[in-house]
Motif scaffolding. Structure first.
Motif, PDB file in Angstrom:
ATOM      1  N   GLY A 104      30.784  33.981  36.920  1.00  0.00           N
ATOM      2  CA  GLY A 104      31.918  33.485  37.702  1.00  0.00           C
ATOM      3  C   GLY A 104      31.496  32.591  38.853  1.00  0.00           C
ATOM      4  O   GLY A 104      32.338  32.058  39.568  1.00  0.00           O
TER       5      GLY A 104
ATOM      6  N   MET B 169      36.860  38.419  31.508  1.00  0.00           N
ATOM      7  CA  MET B 169      35.730  39.333  31.651  1.00  0.00           C
ATOM      8  C   MET B 169      36.265  40.678  32.124  1.00  0.00           C
ATOM      9  O   MET B 169      36.955  40.751  33.132  1.00  0.00           O
ATOM     10  CB  MET B 169      34.745  38.758  32.674  1.00  0.00           C
ATOM     11  CG  MET B 169      34.162  37.440  32.220  1.00  0.00           C
ATOM     12  SD  MET B 169      32.924  36.792  33.341  1.00  0.00           S
ATOM     13  CE  MET B 169      33.923  35.911  34.508  1.00  0.00           C
TER      14      MET B 169
ATOM     15  N   ALA C 199      41.152  45.917  42.180  1.00  0.00           N
ATOM     16  CA  ALA C 199      41.237  44.924  43.248  1.00  0.00           C
ATOM     17  C   ALA C 199      42.613  44.285  43.352  1.00  0.00           C
ATOM     18  O   ALA C 199      42.747  43.075  43.510  1.00  0.00           O
ATOM     19  CB  ALA C 199      40.164  43.842  43.068  1.00  0.00           C
ATOM     20  N   LEU C 200      43.660  45.093  43.267  1.00  0.00           N
ATOM     21  CA  LEU C 200      45.008  44.558  43.508  1.00  0.00           C
ATOM     22  C   LEU C 200      45.166  44.275  44.993  1.00  0.00           C
ATOM     23  O   LEU C 200      44.513  44.901  45.830  1.00  0.00           O
ATOM     24  CB  LEU C 200      46.060  45.581  43.071  1.00  0.00           C
ATOM     25  CG  LEU C 200      46.124  45.868  41.581  1.00  0.00           C
ATOM     26  CD1 LEU C 200      47.220  46.868  41.298  1.00  0.00           C
ATOM     27  CD2 LEU C 200      46.370  44.588  40.801  1.00  0.00           C
ATOM     28  N   PHE C 201      46.042  43.321  45.319  1.00  0.00           N
ATOM     29  CA  PHE C 201      46.310  43.048  46.728  1.00  0.00           C
ATOM     30  C   PHE C 201      47.220  44.147  47.247  1.00  0.00           C
ATOM     31  O   PHE C 201      48.359  44.293  46.805  1.00  0.00           O
ATOM     32  CB  PHE C 201      46.959  41.677  46.891  1.00  0.00           C
ATOM     33  CG  PHE C 201      46.121  40.575  46.325  1.00  0.00           C
ATOM     34  CD1 PHE C 201      44.760  40.514  46.606  1.00  0.00           C
ATOM     35  CD2 PHE C 201      46.652  39.624  45.499  1.00  0.00           C
ATOM     36  CE1 PHE C 201      43.967  39.520  46.079  1.00  0.00           C
ATOM     37  CE2 PHE C 201      45.870  38.617  44.967  1.00  0.00           C
ATOM     38  CZ  PHE C 201      44.522  38.572  45.257  1.00  0.00           C
ATOM     39  N   THR C 202      46.716  44.895  48.207  1.00  0.00           N
ATOM     40  CA  THR C 202      47.436  46.100  48.624  1.00  0.00           C
ATOM     41  C   THR C 202      48.706  45.796  49.408  1.00  0.00           C
ATOM     42  O   THR C 202      49.544  46.667  49.578  1.00  0.00           O
ATOM     43  CB  THR C 202      46.528  46.995  49.479  1.00  0.00           C
ATOM     44  OG1 THR C 202      45.794  46.152  50.363  1.00  0.00           O
ATOM     45  CG2 THR C 202      45.562  47.767  48.614  1.00  0.00           C
TER      46      THR C 202
ATOM     47  N   MET D 100      39.213  31.173  34.049  1.00  0.00           N
ATOM     48  CA  MET D 100      38.567  32.472  33.817  1.00  0.00           C
ATOM     49  C   MET D 100      39.476  33.562  34.364  1.00  0.00           C
ATOM     50  O   MET D 100      40.134  33.385  35.370  1.00  0.00           O
ATOM     51  CB  MET D 100      37.270  32.591  34.617  1.00  0.00           C
ATOM     52  CG  MET D 100      36.252  31.554  34.371  1.00  0.00           C
ATOM     53  SD  MET D 100      34.842  31.970  35.408  1.00  0.00           S
ATOM     54  CE  MET D 100      33.768  30.618  35.038  1.00  0.00           C
TER      55      MET D 100
ATOM     56  N   GLN E 226      30.055  33.514  41.588  1.00  0.00           N
ATOM     57  CA  GLN E 226      30.091  34.151  42.907  1.00  0.00           C
ATOM     58  C   GLN E 226      28.688  34.400  43.423  1.00  0.00           C
ATOM     59  O   GLN E 226      28.476  34.544  44.618  1.00  0.00           O
ATOM     60  CB  GLN E 226      30.855  35.469  42.831  1.00  0.00           C
ATOM     61  CG  GLN E 226      32.342  35.255  42.710  1.00  0.00           C
ATOM     62  CD  GLN E 226      33.102  36.545  42.849  1.00  0.00           C
ATOM     63  OE1 GLN E 226      32.721  37.559  42.290  1.00  0.00           O
ATOM     64  NE2 GLN E 226      34.174  36.507  43.589  1.00  0.00           N
TER      65      GLN E 226
ATOM     66  N   PHE F 250      38.360  43.421  37.662  1.00  0.00           N
ATOM     67  CA  PHE F 250      37.336  44.092  38.460  1.00  0.00           C
ATOM     68  C   PHE F 250      37.301  45.582  38.178  1.00  0.00           C
ATOM     69  O   PHE F 250      38.309  46.189  37.801  1.00  0.00           O
ATOM     70  CB  PHE F 250      37.580  43.848  39.945  1.00  0.00           C
ATOM     71  CG  PHE F 250      37.078  42.523  40.394  1.00  0.00           C
ATOM     72  CD1 PHE F 250      35.844  42.410  40.985  1.00  0.00           C
ATOM     73  CD2 PHE F 250      37.828  41.378  40.189  1.00  0.00           C
ATOM     74  CE1 PHE F 250      35.362  41.181  41.377  1.00  0.00           C
ATOM     75  CE2 PHE F 250      37.355  40.144  40.584  1.00  0.00           C
ATOM     76  CZ  PHE F 250      36.118  40.049  41.177  1.00  0.00           C
TER      77      PHE F 250
ATOM     78  N   MET G 236      39.198  37.696  35.473  1.00  0.00           N
ATOM     79  CA  MET G 236      38.220  38.771  35.580  1.00  0.00           C
ATOM     80  C   MET G 236      38.929  40.040  36.010  1.00  0.00           C
ATOM     81  O   MET G 236      39.737  40.029  36.920  1.00  0.00           O
ATOM     82  CB  MET G 236      37.136  38.411  36.592  1.00  0.00           C
ATOM     83  CG  MET G 236      36.147  39.536  36.804  1.00  0.00           C
ATOM     84  SD  MET G 236      34.536  38.901  37.250  1.00  0.00           S
ATOM     85  CE  MET G 236      33.737  40.386  37.786  1.00  0.00           C
TER      86      MET G 236
ATOM     87  N   ARG H 187      47.519  40.913  35.638  1.00  0.00           N
ATOM     88  CA  ARG H 187      47.358  39.801  36.567  1.00  0.00           C
ATOM     89  C   ARG H 187      46.302  38.810  36.073  1.00  0.00           C
ATOM     90  O   ARG H 187      46.478  37.601  36.174  1.00  0.00           O
ATOM     91  CB  ARG H 187      46.955  40.336  37.944  1.00  0.00           C
ATOM     92  CG  ARG H 187      46.797  39.264  38.983  1.00  0.00           C
ATOM     93  CD  ARG H 187      46.451  39.831  40.325  1.00  0.00           C
ATOM     94  NE  ARG H 187      45.117  40.429  40.334  1.00  0.00           N
ATOM     95  CZ  ARG H 187      44.554  40.961  41.404  1.00  0.00           C
ATOM     96  NH1 ARG H 187      45.215  41.022  42.542  1.00  0.00           N
ATOM     97  NH2 ARG H 187      43.345  41.475  41.346  1.00  0.00           N
TER      98      ARG H 187
ATOM     99  N   ARG I 169      29.409  38.414  37.781  1.00  0.00           N
ATOM    100  CA  ARG I 169      29.539  37.609  39.004  1.00  0.00           C
ATOM    101  C   ARG I 169      28.735  36.320  38.921  1.00  0.00           C
ATOM    102  O   ARG I 169      29.116  35.294  39.480  1.00  0.00           O
ATOM    103  CB  ARG I 169      29.090  38.415  40.214  1.00  0.00           C
ATOM    104  CG  ARG I 169      30.099  39.475  40.629  1.00  0.00           C
ATOM    105  CD  ARG I 169      29.627  40.172  41.889  1.00  0.00           C
ATOM    106  NE  ARG I 169      30.435  41.326  42.197  1.00  0.00           N
ATOM    107  CZ  ARG I 169      31.553  41.268  42.925  1.00  0.00           C
ATOM    108  NH1 ARG I 169      31.956  40.123  43.397  1.00  0.00           N
ATOM    109  NH2 ARG I 169      32.249  42.360  43.157  1.00  0.00           N
TER     110      ARG I 169
ATOM    111  N   SER J 254      37.302  47.995  40.153  1.00  0.00           N
ATOM    112  CA  SER J 254      38.244  48.806  40.929  1.00  0.00           C
ATOM    113  C   SER J 254      39.677  48.310  40.770  1.00  0.00           C
ATOM    114  O   SER J 254      40.584  48.885  41.352  1.00  0.00           O
ATOM    115  CB  SER J 254      37.867  48.741  42.399  1.00  0.00           C
ATOM    116  OG  SER J 254      37.994  47.418  42.852  1.00  0.00           O
TER     117      SER J 254
END
Ligand SMILES: Nc1ncnc2c1ncn2[C@@H]1O[C@H](COP(=O)(O)OP(=O)(O)O)[C@@H](O)[C@H]1O
Ligand SMILES: [Mg+2]
Lengths: 260, 149, 270
Positions: free
Chosen positions: C53, C165, C93-96, C85, C55, C89, C87, C155, C50, C91
């Motif tokens: 990146g 990353m 972190a897909l858009f649900t 970049m 963040q 994640f 990254m 993605r 992070r 989890s």
């Protein structure tokens, strides 16, 4: 004693800090020109979930509140032999006060809490972070359309609420209790002024829409990204929105209708 | 749910809002589409305005012909000066007409009634009523009656 | 290290709610190579990504990516910079609210003006690469954790970034998925010359594919070098971590007061 003063000062400072954060958040959301091509479909989607899906509860509540006003108004006014004034009473109450306020309270419970929970969950599942890492600003992509949707949908919902309420009052007053229909509308038209009453009511709901949507998205964005954090953020949205609406309503009413 | 259906539903929602706004404007507040009608202002001085208020009704023979704009105190005569806007098409109020404050019903709202005079000349914009009759004050009536004056 | 480095962290200090996560960390990540960052969980591996990146901002120290100091970028420039970049994640972190297909198409739709048929080709190609072309119409809630991560990988490489990353890519993968991922990471690196940063505590897998590795613990880099160098590293800490001994200089416990105190044995017993 010193401790108390210190903790009082600290909570005061905390309040100022959180208001400052919410303000900076708002500036981030609203800054930058919206790109119509990507922004418009996002806004539509949010208007659907915030506005259209709230319509049912607004219509049903508006109908019942109008009917109750009709009943109560009739009972009170018939003591003075002026039950014909029921139309004006219902219309003024709804257009000036109940329309904007009750709509805002229902909105906070129905749409505001959903916004907070959705954004909070997006934060907890790192969707917002991953968006940031893809070079997409979530403030503009996720938050801004939701804020605007709340802002646009609230006045529309409030107007519909008032209309349905007035119609519900007519159902009870005219159809059921037998007030003469001509005097229901006639009295109403003589006493309701479009600019002073209707437009002021709409201004109220615009303000409420902005405040409720802001609180909802901010609470979601700022929540602690755990289940407990999201649930407390959702509660805060409903509590803060309701308090803000009632408090602001007093201020706006004093400014708009107070004669001083 | 495709983007198209969303757009259509939201469009209908907006239209419903617009229809409701029209309803509030026309049916509830009685705003007529041919409003922004021209009006002209005339004045009347009263000893006692009773309960009339700005935006109140001004009528002739029971028909509303205008509304009250403002009520101010004339500091020289200590009378109340009432400004009222009269609809432009009612342009032939006889110059010797009187402005009378009346009450609709026993406890209803008060309004200004123009009782018609007989002169050929009519009131011009900015003119003041020659004669007026103030609000009937029940308390004063009763006390006058009791003291036999 | 004589190599051209893509990312340079220098004396980075970073604290999170009064806990010091990094206490002067310096790492160099070479361009076009696979670098593994290893360390016990909670040692700040995700935090490191992070920071790179942008963040999170370090309390002090500098972070330079591709010649650009991340801390000096303004908000808008930072968003622009992140387009190169990718990254992955922890989890996924897909858009649900988007389907698998739309998730992979998302970065292209936002950042490019490619025509729809081209986007379609690229999306299917990327999904093919992670073996999930057939799952394109599913929603993220219908995927398993491992599949989720693979879609997220598709993605994050959609825009062909320069740097990618991976945060714990192997966790929760079955042996086949793991093999696919290992091969994919290698291929992406060798065919496209991607600079890859791989965060993992899976020592064997990581060492098998990386060119260079670095181990962090206790807010410091305790060892760095090629896999072979690390295997023969003199430090006891490094040896303990690589071989997974429970006892040694690397603490398994989160920092705490003496156990006796917490359990109420500190002199209270008569
Ligand atoms: N949001 C946060 N707030 C406070 N502390 C955090 C937060 N996220 C992580 N930490 C702390 O930072 C440290 C490093 O976390 P992380 O980078 O996620 O570890 P890793 O990925 O190596 O398992 C941990 O000790 C954790 O307690
Ligand atoms: Mg981690």
């Amino acid at each position: 004693m010193i401790d108390k003063i210190a903790s009082f000062g600290r909570s005061g400072a905390d309040l100022v800090i959180s208001i400052g954060r919410a303000g900076r958040f708002l500036a981030g959301v609203l800054s930058g020109v919206p790109r119509p091509k990507t922004g418009f479909p996002l806004l539509m989607k949010q208007l659907y979930s915030v506005g259209v899906l709230s319509l049912a509860i607004i219509v049903v509540s508006g109908l019942f509140i109008g009917m109750v006003l009709g009943l109560q108004g009739y009972t009170i006014l018939s003591d003075f032999g002026s039950e014909a004034a029921i139309g004006q009473m219902i219309a003024l109450t709804l257009v000036r006060e109940l329309g904007p306020v009750v709509t805002a309270l229902l909105f906070a419970g129905r749409a505001g809490s959903a916004l907070t929970a959705e954004i909070g969950l997006m934060k907890a599942t790192e969707q917002l972070s991953s968006m940031e890492m893809m070079g997409v600003d979530p403030l503009r992509r996720v938050i801004a359309p939701r804020l605007w949707a709340g802002f646009i949908a609230m006045p529309i919902l409030a107007i519909i609420f008032s209309m349905v309420g007035i119609w519900g009052g007519m159902l009870v007053g005219v159809e059921w209790l037998g007030v003469f229909e001509g005097s229901y509308w006639g009295n109403m038209q003589a006493s309701v002024d479009f600019w002073d009453d209707v437009v002021n009511g709409i201004i109220k709901s615009v303000v409420f829409g902005f405040v409720c949507a802001w609180i909802a998205v901010y609470q979601g964005y700022d929540c602690v990204p755990t289940s407990a954090g999201i649930s407390s953020a959702t509660t805060k949205t409903v509590v803060y929105s309701s308090l803000a609406v009632l408090g602001l309503d007093f201020v706006l009413t004093a400014v708009m209708f107070g004669n001083f | 749910m495709t983007q198209r259906t969303t757009d259509i539903t939201v469009g209908l929602f907006m239209l419903a809002g617009l229809a409701a706004l029209l309803f509030l404007a026309l049916q509830v507040s009685g705003l007529s589409p041919k409003s922004a009608k021209s009006t002209y202002t005339i004045y009347a001085d009263f000893n006692d305005t009773g309960g009339i208020t700005p935006r109140g009704r001004v009528s002739m023979a029971g028909v509303t012909v205008g509304s009250i704009d403002s009520i101010t105190l004339n500091k020289e005569t200590f009378q109340a000066r009432v400004a009222m806007s009269i609809h432009g098409d009612v342009d032939n109020i006889p110059a010797d007409s009187a402005a009378v404050i009346r009450t609709s019903g026993l406890l209803g709202e008060q309004y200004i009634d123009i009782s018609i005079g007989g002169e050929m000349d009519s009131l011009q914009p900015g003119d003041t009523f020659y004669s007026t009759q103030s609000a009937m004050n029940i308390e004063r009536l009763i006390s006058n009656f009791a003291s036999g004056k | 290290m004589g190599l051209d480095s893509y990312i340079t962290l220098k004396d980075v200090v970073f604290s999170r709610s009064e806990r010091r996560v990094f206490n002067g960390v310096s790492v160099e990540i070479p361009r076009g190579k696979i670098t593994a960052i290893m360390g016990p969980s909670g040692s700040g591996k995700t935090t490191l990504l992070r920071l790179v990146g942008g963040q999170l901002r370090p309390d002090s120290g500098s972070i330079v990516v591709d010649g650009q100091s991340i801390g000096e970028l303004r908000r808008k420039e930072l968003y622009k910079f992140r387009e190169k970049m990718g990254m992955l994640f922890q989890s996924g972190a897909l858009f649900t609210d988007l389907s698998v297909y739309e998730n992979v198409a998302f970065p292209m739709r936002v950042h490019t003006k490619l025509p729809e048929d081209m986007i379609n080709d690229i999306v299917l190609m990327k999904l093919e690469a992670v073996g999930l072309r057939g799952a394109r119409n599913l929603m993220p809630s219908e995927l398993s954790g491992g599949m989720n991560r693979r879609v997220a990988l598709a993605r994050s490489i959609a825009l062909d970034p320069e740097l990618i990353m991976y945060d714990e890519p192997f966790a929760g993968q079955d042996p086949i998925g793991m093999g696919v991922l290992v091969k994919l990471i290698r291929d992406l690196n060798s065919s496209m010359g991607l600079t890859s940063v791989l965060v993992s505590h899976d020592v064997q897998e990581s060492l098998s594919i990386c060119h260079y590795a670095c181990i962090i613990a206790d807010g410091k880099v305790i060892g760095a070098g090629s896999p072979a160098e690390l295997q023969n590293h003199p430090s006891e800490q490094v040896q303990q971590f690589l071989n997974g001994h429970p006892d040694g200089p690397v603490p398994f416990h989160y920092p705490s007061s003496a156990a006796a105190e917490d359990f109420g044995l500190a002199g209270g017993v008569s």
